[in-house]
Motif scaffolding. Structure first.
Motif, PDB file in Angstrom:
ATOM      1  N   GLY A 231      -8.186   4.276  -1.248  1.00 34.06           N
ATOM      2  CA  GLY A 231      -6.933   4.441  -1.898  1.00 34.06           C
ATOM      3  C   GLY A 231      -7.569   5.661  -2.276  1.00 34.06           C
ATOM      4  N   ASN A 232      -7.596   6.645  -2.420  1.00 35.46           N
ATOM      5  CA  ASN A 232      -7.470   7.727  -3.014  1.00 35.46           C
ATOM      6  C   ASN A 232      -7.589   9.310  -1.955  1.00 35.46           C
ATOM      7  OD1 ASN A 232      -7.182   8.225  -6.021  1.00 35.46           O
ATOM      8  ND2 ASN A 232      -9.926   8.042  -6.496  1.00 35.46           N
TER       9      ASN A 232
ATOM     10  N   CYS B 137      -5.131   2.622  -4.734  1.00 36.41           N
ATOM     11  CA  CYS B 137      -7.137   2.174  -5.426  1.00 36.41           C
ATOM     12  C   CYS B 137      -7.036   0.831  -5.389  1.00 36.41           C
ATOM     13  CB  CYS B 137      -7.242   3.224  -6.631  1.00 36.41           C
ATOM     14  SG  CYS B 137      -7.259   4.712  -5.811  1.00 36.41           S
ATOM     15  N   THR B 138      -5.226  -0.127  -6.191  1.00 34.38           N
ATOM     16  CA  THR B 138      -5.674  -1.281  -6.696  1.00 34.38           C
ATOM     17  C   THR B 138      -5.441  -2.222  -5.716  1.00 34.38           C
ATOM     18  OG1 THR B 138      -3.632  -0.340  -7.869  1.00 34.38           O
ATOM     19  CG2 THR B 138      -6.169  -0.303  -9.168  1.00 34.38           C
TER      20      THR B 138
ATOM     21  N   PRO C 277      -2.635  -8.492  -6.845  1.00 35.52           N
ATOM     22  CA  PRO C 277      -1.780  -8.768  -6.590  1.00 35.52           C
ATOM     23  C   PRO C 277      -0.361  -8.204  -7.237  1.00 35.52           C
ATOM     24  CG  PRO C 277      -2.656  -9.970  -7.254  1.00 35.52           C
ATOM     25  CD  PRO C 277      -4.106  -9.485  -6.435  1.00 35.52           C
ATOM     26  N   SER C 278      -1.067  -7.867  -7.998  1.00 33.36           N
ATOM     27  CA  SER C 278       0.354  -7.379 -10.044  1.00 33.36           C
ATOM     28  C   SER C 278       0.418  -5.729  -9.880  1.00 33.36           C
ATOM     29  CB  SER C 278      -0.750  -7.349 -11.503  1.00 33.36           C
ATOM     30  OG  SER C 278      -2.026  -6.810 -11.805  1.00 33.36           O
ATOM     31  N   LYS C 279      -0.451  -5.244  -9.113  1.00 35.50           N
ATOM     32  CA  LYS C 279      -0.202  -3.737  -8.332  1.00 35.50           C
ATOM     33  C   LYS C 279       0.950  -3.375  -7.772  1.00 35.50           C
ATOM     34  CE  LYS C 279      -3.001  -2.285 -11.903  1.00 35.50           C
ATOM     35  NZ  LYS C 279      -2.586  -2.684 -13.644  1.00 35.50           N
ATOM     36  N   GLY C 280       1.544  -4.106  -6.813  1.00 36.93           N
ATOM     37  CA  GLY C 280       1.702  -3.868  -5.922  1.00 36.93           C
ATOM     38  C   GLY C 280       2.548  -4.535  -4.886  1.00 36.93           C
ATOM     39  N   ARG C 281       2.640  -4.304  -3.309  1.00 33.88           N
ATOM     40  CA  ARG C 281       3.352  -5.554  -2.160  1.00 33.88           C
ATOM     41  C   ARG C 281       2.096  -5.325  -1.879  1.00 33.88           C
ATOM     42  NH1 ARG C 281       7.967  -7.791  -0.909  1.00 33.88           N
ATOM     43  NH2 ARG C 281       8.636  -6.574  -2.700  1.00 33.88           N
ATOM     44  N   TYR C 282       0.851  -6.529  -2.204  1.00 27.75           N
ATOM     45  CA  TYR C 282      -0.527  -6.056  -1.578  1.00 27.75           C
ATOM     46  C   TYR C 282      -0.915  -7.716  -1.059  1.00 27.75           C
ATOM     47  CZ  TYR C 282      -0.152  -0.977  -3.782  1.00 27.75           C
ATOM     48  OH  TYR C 282       0.078  -0.507  -3.931  1.00 27.75           O
ATOM     49  N   LEU C 283       0.084  -8.537  -1.004  1.00 33.25           N
ATOM     50  CA  LEU C 283      -0.477  -9.820  -0.310  1.00 33.25           C
ATOM     51  C   LEU C 283      -0.874 -10.246   0.956  1.00 33.25           C
ATOM     52  CD1 LEU C 283       1.236 -12.258  -3.349  1.00 33.25           C
ATOM     53  CD2 LEU C 283      -1.001 -11.736  -2.960  1.00 33.25           C
ATOM     54  N   HIS C 284      -1.363 -10.431   1.347  1.00 32.65           N
ATOM     55  CA  HIS C 284      -1.006 -10.341   3.276  1.00 32.65           C
ATOM     56  C   HIS C 284      -0.035 -11.066   3.777  1.00 32.65           C
ATOM     57  CE1 HIS C 284      -2.911 -11.952   7.079  1.00 32.65           C
ATOM     58  NE2 HIS C 284      -3.360 -10.897   7.268  1.00 32.65           N
TER      59      HIS C 284
ATOM     60  N   GLN D  54     -18.377   2.647   7.385  1.00 30.21           N
ATOM     61  CA  GLN D  54     -18.620   1.340   6.169  1.00 30.21           C
ATOM     62  C   GLN D  54     -18.452   2.254   5.109  1.00 30.21           C
ATOM     63  OE1 GLN D  54     -18.523  -2.217   6.834  1.00 30.21           O
ATOM     64  NE2 GLN D  54     -18.410  -1.559   9.037  1.00 30.21           N
ATOM     65  N   MET D  55     -18.247   1.666   3.958  1.00 25.54           N
ATOM     66  CA  MET D  55     -18.515   2.181   2.883  1.00 25.54           C
ATOM     67  C   MET D  55     -19.637   1.732   1.626  1.00 25.54           C
ATOM     68  SD  MET D  55     -15.688   4.370   2.563  1.00 25.54           S
ATOM     69  CE  MET D  55     -13.572   4.003   3.263  1.00 25.54           C
ATOM     70  N   SER D  56     -20.006   2.736   1.038  1.00 23.86           N
ATOM     71  CA  SER D  56     -21.405   2.564   0.007  1.00 23.86           C
ATOM     72  C   SER D  56     -20.516   2.230  -1.323  1.00 23.86           C
ATOM     73  CB  SER D  56     -21.318   4.015  -0.805  1.00 23.86           C
ATOM     74  OG  SER D  56     -22.824   3.228  -1.473  1.00 23.86           O
ATOM     75  N   GLY D  57     -20.953   0.552  -2.227  1.00 20.74           N
ATOM     76  CA  GLY D  57     -20.455   0.346  -3.201  1.00 20.74           C
ATOM     77  C   GLY D  57     -19.712  -1.253  -2.636  1.00 20.74           C
ATOM     78  N   ARG D  58     -19.053  -1.889  -3.786  1.00 16.50           N
ATOM     79  CA  ARG D  58     -18.619  -2.892  -3.247  1.00 16.50           C
ATOM     80  C   ARG D  58     -16.942  -3.298  -4.549  1.00 16.50           C
ATOM     81  NH1 ARG D  58     -22.626  -7.939  -4.623  1.00 16.50           N
ATOM     82  NH2 ARG D  58     -21.407  -9.127  -3.516  1.00 16.50           N
ATOM     83  N   GLY D  59     -16.514  -3.718  -3.594  1.00 21.37           N
ATOM     84  CA  GLY D  59     -14.573  -4.127  -5.086  1.00 21.37           C
ATOM     85  C   GLY D  59     -14.353  -2.883  -4.954  1.00 21.37           C
ATOM     86  N   TYR D  60     -13.818  -2.497  -6.298  1.00 23.25           N
ATOM     87  CA  TYR D  60     -13.165  -1.491  -6.773  1.00 23.25           C
ATOM     88  C   TYR D  60     -13.251  -0.257  -6.318  1.00 23.25           C
ATOM     89  CZ  TYR D  60     -10.250   1.263  -9.026  1.00 23.25           C
ATOM     90  OH  TYR D  60      -9.640   2.676  -9.562  1.00 23.25           O
ATOM     91  N   PRO D  61     -14.720  -0.081  -6.469  1.00 20.88           N
ATOM     92  CA  PRO D  61     -15.296   1.416  -6.030  1.00 20.88           C
ATOM     93  C   PRO D  61     -15.126   1.792  -4.314  1.00 20.88           C
ATOM     94  CG  PRO D  61     -16.589  -0.185  -7.582  1.00 20.88           C
ATOM     95  CD  PRO D  61     -15.727  -0.730  -7.372  1.00 20.88           C
TER      96      PRO D  61
END
Length: 319
Positions: A299-300, A251-252, A256-263, A286-293
């Protein structure tokens, strides 16, 4: 064929069943934004709230993805996490909905938990036979290494595990066409703009590199804990390998501190759309919300190609 989805999130598991010609008759999710996304992309037959507070309708198949945080090796694996016992709610729903098949998705350690042992023991008392599958989404066409466990409870006989459909694309193949688009060209093609020390660190990471390269090139940009840990947690601040499947998408994934998620080539984390691609989510969503939500909704979920493979297997057993 009717299906009910508990802990449905934004609807990735349901989407796989819809693709296999199931009708969504009921879905329940606590997160308000995820419910909006589900309604927008999958079905209007979704309600917001706890599975403990709603009553089942009659269904052929009950699917559920109860919270995994207390079981996941990426989390604390806390046996006292109150969310662990939510999986037992499946028992009431299975009985009251008269479901012929129940499919419970979770992380593999769930199969070794006391909750799983109790759940399956009681499902057997209700007349279900139990099978378990541990499947890797990459083997079913998803550009991501993601192992998930499925507990399949059936009153229609043994349901064999789905045959692997072949490896998915590499991470680069899945997202490379998005690299030239600006943020906002698509409502989900957005990412947190790196600033300050974070931007300096990211700029130093070479192709397929990670935290170790930052330590080597600029120790002044590294906290003492990095030096102390040395070669532990080497995927953090890491670039994705464009020639391999992505690691498990958390989900995170925009941190970048949570894994190998840099482009793989650009100095930023993945965009939300790129994360969605790695989960097999169609670009039409299209998802509802912004950013982490939104990242959490992506990711869930169960990768859609894997969900569809499971659904086809269940459909064949019901015909």
């Amino acid at each position: 064929m009717r299906v009910t989805d508990l802990f449905c999130g934004a609807g990735l598991f349901s989407a796989g069943f819809s693709a296999a010609d199931f009708e969504i008759v009921q879905a329940v999710e606590l997160d308000r934004e995820a419910v909006k996304s589900y309604s927008r992309n999958v079905s209007p037959n979704v309600v917001q709230g706890s599975v403990t507070a709603h009553k089942p309708v009659e269904t052929d198949v009950l699917i559920a993805g109860p919270p995994c945080q207390g079981f996941s090796t990426l989390g604390r694996m806390d046996p006292t996490d109150a969310r662990n016992n939510l999986s037992l709610e499946v028992l009431r729903w299975a009985k009251d909905s008269d479901a012929k098949v129940v499919v419970i998705e979770n992380v593999p350690p769930f199969l070794r938990s006391p909750q799983w042992a109790l759940l399956t023991r009681r499902l057997r008392r209700l007349g279900y036979g139990i099978e378990t599958w541990e499947l890797n989404a990459y083997d079913f066409g998803t550009p991501q290494l993601r192992r998930r466990a499925f507990t399949v409870a059936s009153k229609v006989g043994v349901i064999g595990r789905p045959a692997e459909t072949g490896p998915g694309k590499t991470a680069g193949q899945a997202i490379s066409d998005l690299a030239g688009l600006d943020a906002g060209d698509d409502a989900l093609h957005v990412w947190p703009e790196p600033r300050g020390v974070a931007a300096e660190r990211i700029a130093l990471v070479p192709p397929c590199g990670d935290k170790r390269d930052i330590i080597r090139l600029a120790p002044d940009l590294c906290p003492p804990s990095w030096i102390k840990m040395g070669c532990q947690a080497t995927d953090v601040w890491g670039r994705m390998d464009p020639n391999a499947p992505a690691n498990t998408l958390r989900c995170t994934f925009q941190n970048p501190s949570k894994g190998r998620y840099l482009h793989p080539t650009l100095n930023r984390t993945l965009s939300l759309r790129e994360g969605a691609r790695l989960q097999g989510i169609p670009d039409s969503w299209q998802m509802s919300g912004r950013g982490y939500p939104v990242a959490r909704q992506i990711g869930n979920g169960v990768p859609v190609p894997l969900a569809a493979a499971v659904a086809r297997q269940v459909a064949a057993a019901l015909h």
